[in-house]
Design a protein around this motif. Structure first.
Motif, PDB file in Angstrom:
ATOM      1  N   SER A  81    -103.462  21.187  14.858  1.00  0.00           N
ATOM      2  CA  SER A  81    -103.235  21.040  13.567  1.00  0.00           C
ATOM      3  C   SER A  81    -102.104  21.953  13.195  1.00  0.00           C
ATOM      4  CB  SER A  81    -104.550  21.626  12.536  1.00  0.00           C
ATOM      5  OG  SER A  81    -104.788  22.935  13.061  1.00  0.00           O
ATOM      6  N   ASP A  82    -101.564  22.706  14.353  1.00  0.00           N
ATOM      7  CA  ASP A  82    -100.355  23.673  14.100  1.00  0.00           C
ATOM      8  C   ASP A  82     -99.198  22.939  14.649  1.00  0.00           C
ATOM      9  OD1 ASP A  82    -100.788  23.978  16.652  1.00  0.00           O
ATOM     10  OD2 ASP A  82    -100.656  26.117  16.713  1.00  0.00           O
ATOM     11  N   GLY A  83     -99.293  21.711  14.984  1.00  0.00           N
ATOM     12  CA  GLY A  83     -98.352  21.037  15.640  1.00  0.00           C
ATOM     13  C   GLY A  83     -98.083  21.214  17.194  1.00  0.00           C
ATOM     14  N   SER A  84     -98.953  22.000  17.712  1.00  0.00           N
ATOM     15  CA  SER A  84     -98.910  22.079  19.341  1.00  0.00           C
ATOM     16  C   SER A  84     -99.548  20.980  19.894  1.00  0.00           C
ATOM     17  CB  SER A  84     -99.510  23.490  19.770  1.00  0.00           C
ATOM     18  OG  SER A  84     -98.853  24.608  19.249  1.00  0.00           O
ATOM     19  N   ARG A  85     -98.629  20.522  20.963  1.00  0.00           N
ATOM     20  CA  ARG A  85     -99.319  19.076  21.758  1.00  0.00           C
ATOM     21  C   ARG A  85     -99.522  19.807  23.374  1.00  0.00           C
ATOM     22  NH1 ARG A  85     -96.306  14.005  23.848  1.00  0.00           N
ATOM     23  NH2 ARG A  85     -97.669  13.552  25.370  1.00  0.00           N
ATOM     24  N   ILE A  86    -100.724  19.585  23.605  1.00  0.00           N
ATOM     25  CA  ILE A  86    -101.193  20.083  24.937  1.00  0.00           C
ATOM     26  C   ILE A  86    -101.414  18.740  25.647  1.00  0.00           C
ATOM     27  CG2 ILE A  86    -102.273  21.398  26.522  1.00  0.00           C
ATOM     28  CD1 ILE A  86    -102.777  23.311  24.668  1.00  0.00           C
ATOM     29  N   ASP A  87    -100.903  18.360  26.799  1.00  0.00           N
ATOM     30  CA  ASP A  87    -101.555  17.339  27.725  1.00  0.00           C
ATOM     31  C   ASP A  87    -101.886  18.121  29.176  1.00  0.00           C
ATOM     32  OD1 ASP A  87    -101.893  15.095  28.795  1.00  0.00           O
ATOM     33  OD2 ASP A  87     -99.644  14.446  28.962  1.00  0.00           O
ATOM     34  N   PHE A  88    -103.282  18.236  29.063  1.00  0.00           N
ATOM     35  CA  PHE A  88    -104.067  18.751  29.909  1.00  0.00           C
ATOM     36  C   PHE A  88    -104.267  17.889  31.354  1.00  0.00           C
ATOM     37  CE2 PHE A  88    -105.578  21.126  26.450  1.00  0.00           C
ATOM     38  CZ  PHE A  88    -105.511  22.438  26.878  1.00  0.00           C
ATOM     39  N   ALA A  89    -104.040  18.536  32.319  1.00  0.00           N
ATOM     40  CA  ALA A  89    -104.664  17.606  33.577  1.00  0.00           C
ATOM     41  C   ALA A  89    -105.686  18.704  34.307  1.00  0.00           C
ATOM     42  CB  ALA A  89    -103.611  17.335  34.349  1.00  0.00           C
ATOM     43  N   VAL A  90    -106.908  18.223  34.625  1.00  0.00           N
ATOM     44  CA  VAL A  90    -107.930  18.919  35.291  1.00  0.00           C
ATOM     45  C   VAL A  90    -107.799  18.575  36.745  1.00  0.00           C
ATOM     46  CG1 VAL A  90    -110.374  19.528  35.209  1.00  0.00           C
ATOM     47  CG2 VAL A  90    -109.111  19.219  33.063  1.00  0.00           C
ATOM     48  N   LYS A  91    -107.912  19.536  37.690  1.00  0.00           N
ATOM     49  CA  LYS A  91    -107.513  19.419  39.149  1.00  0.00           C
ATOM     50  C   LYS A  91    -108.685  20.284  39.761  1.00  0.00           C
ATOM     51  CE  LYS A  91    -104.219  16.182  38.819  1.00  0.00           C
ATOM     52  NZ  LYS A  91    -104.260  15.020  39.165  1.00  0.00           N
ATOM     53  N   SER A  92    -109.299  19.694  40.987  1.00  0.00           N
ATOM     54  CA  SER A  92    -109.896  20.700  41.784  1.00  0.00           C
ATOM     55  C   SER A  92    -108.744  21.454  42.619  1.00  0.00           C
ATOM     56  CB  SER A  92    -110.917  20.011  42.855  1.00  0.00           C
ATOM     57  OG  SER A  92    -110.061  19.272  43.612  1.00  0.00           O
ATOM     58  N   VAL A  93    -109.225  22.544  43.340  1.00  0.00           N
ATOM     59  CA  VAL A  93    -108.087  23.135  44.220  1.00  0.00           C
ATOM     60  C   VAL A  93    -107.419  22.062  45.210  1.00  0.00           C
ATOM     61  CG1 VAL A  93    -107.591  24.953  46.198  1.00  0.00           C
ATOM     62  CG2 VAL A  93    -109.147  25.300  43.748  1.00  0.00           C
ATOM     63  N   GLU A  94    -108.059  21.353  45.648  1.00  0.00           N
ATOM     64  CA  GLU A  94    -107.798  20.258  46.772  1.00  0.00           C
ATOM     65  C   GLU A  94    -107.218  19.299  46.250  1.00  0.00           C
ATOM     66  OE1 GLU A  94    -111.332  22.434  48.022  1.00  0.00           O
ATOM     67  OE2 GLU A  94    -111.197  21.016  46.287  1.00  0.00           O
ATOM     68  N   GLU A  95    -107.415  18.911  44.941  1.00  0.00           N
ATOM     69  CA  GLU A  95    -106.351  17.696  44.342  1.00  0.00           C
ATOM     70  C   GLU A  95    -105.313  18.461  43.795  1.00  0.00           C
ATOM     71  OE1 GLU A  95    -109.199  14.937  41.619  1.00  0.00           O
ATOM     72  OE2 GLU A  95    -109.494  17.097  41.248  1.00  0.00           O
ATOM     73  N   LEU A  96    -105.133  19.703  43.596  1.00  0.00           N
ATOM     74  CA  LEU A  96    -103.754  20.339  43.187  1.00  0.00           C
ATOM     75  C   LEU A  96    -102.994  20.467  44.477  1.00  0.00           C
ATOM     76  CD1 LEU A  96    -101.944  22.191  41.403  1.00  0.00           C
ATOM     77  CD2 LEU A  96    -103.182  24.060  42.616  1.00  0.00           C
ATOM     78  N   LEU A  97    -103.466  20.690  45.669  1.00  0.00           N
ATOM     79  CA  LEU A  97    -102.500  20.750  46.906  1.00  0.00           C
ATOM     80  C   LEU A  97    -102.077  19.409  47.014  1.00  0.00           C
ATOM     81  CD1 LEU A  97    -104.895  23.150  49.146  1.00  0.00           C
ATOM     82  CD2 LEU A  97    -102.639  23.721  47.495  1.00  0.00           C
TER      83      LEU A  97
END
Length: 124
Positions: A81-97
């Motif tokens: 509602s304050d106008g902030s937009r967040i595009d989250f990605a959720v990853k395991s440590v293995e997926e991150l690497l």
């Protein structure tokens, strides 16, 4: 819209209190100090977690950052509602690497120091 460091700090402070979150990584334009941000610049945040399931099956955790104005039904993108937009990605440590090795990243929090090489990439 929140200043970059304010929203980044808010997510980082929340992550510190959440045992499942191992690291918070800001990606894309807001991770690059040489980019001029505009009103449409969103936050691209990767949550590196021990167990992705609770994050992928419920949006309750995203409510910690504000009141939803718009929530994308198929993934973790929210406009607050304050106008902030967040595009989250959720990853395991293995997926991150595997998935993010070549991105321009800035680690904002790393609970177990599992992503130290990412600090080097953030200088790009």
């Amino acid at each position: 819209m929140n200043a970059s460091e304010d929203m980044t700090k808010e997510v980082t402070d929340w992550a510190i209190k959440n045992e499942n979150v191992r690291a918070v990584i800001l990606t894309s334009t807001r991770a690059n100090p040489n980019v001029t941000l505009d009103a449409l610049s969103d936050y691209d945040i990767v949550l590196v977690v021990t167990d992705p399931h609770p994050f992928l099956t419920s949006d309750k955790w995203m409510k910690a950052f504000g009141v939803f104005m718009v929530k994308h039904p198929d993934h973790e993108m929210v406009i607050y509602s304050d106008g902030s937009r967040i595009d989250f990605a959720v990853k395991s440590v293995e997926e991150l690497l595997e998935d993010l090795a070549e991105e321009n990243l800035r680690t904002t929090y790393d609970k177990s120091n599992e992503a130290p090489h990412i600090h080097i990439l953030s200088d790009c």
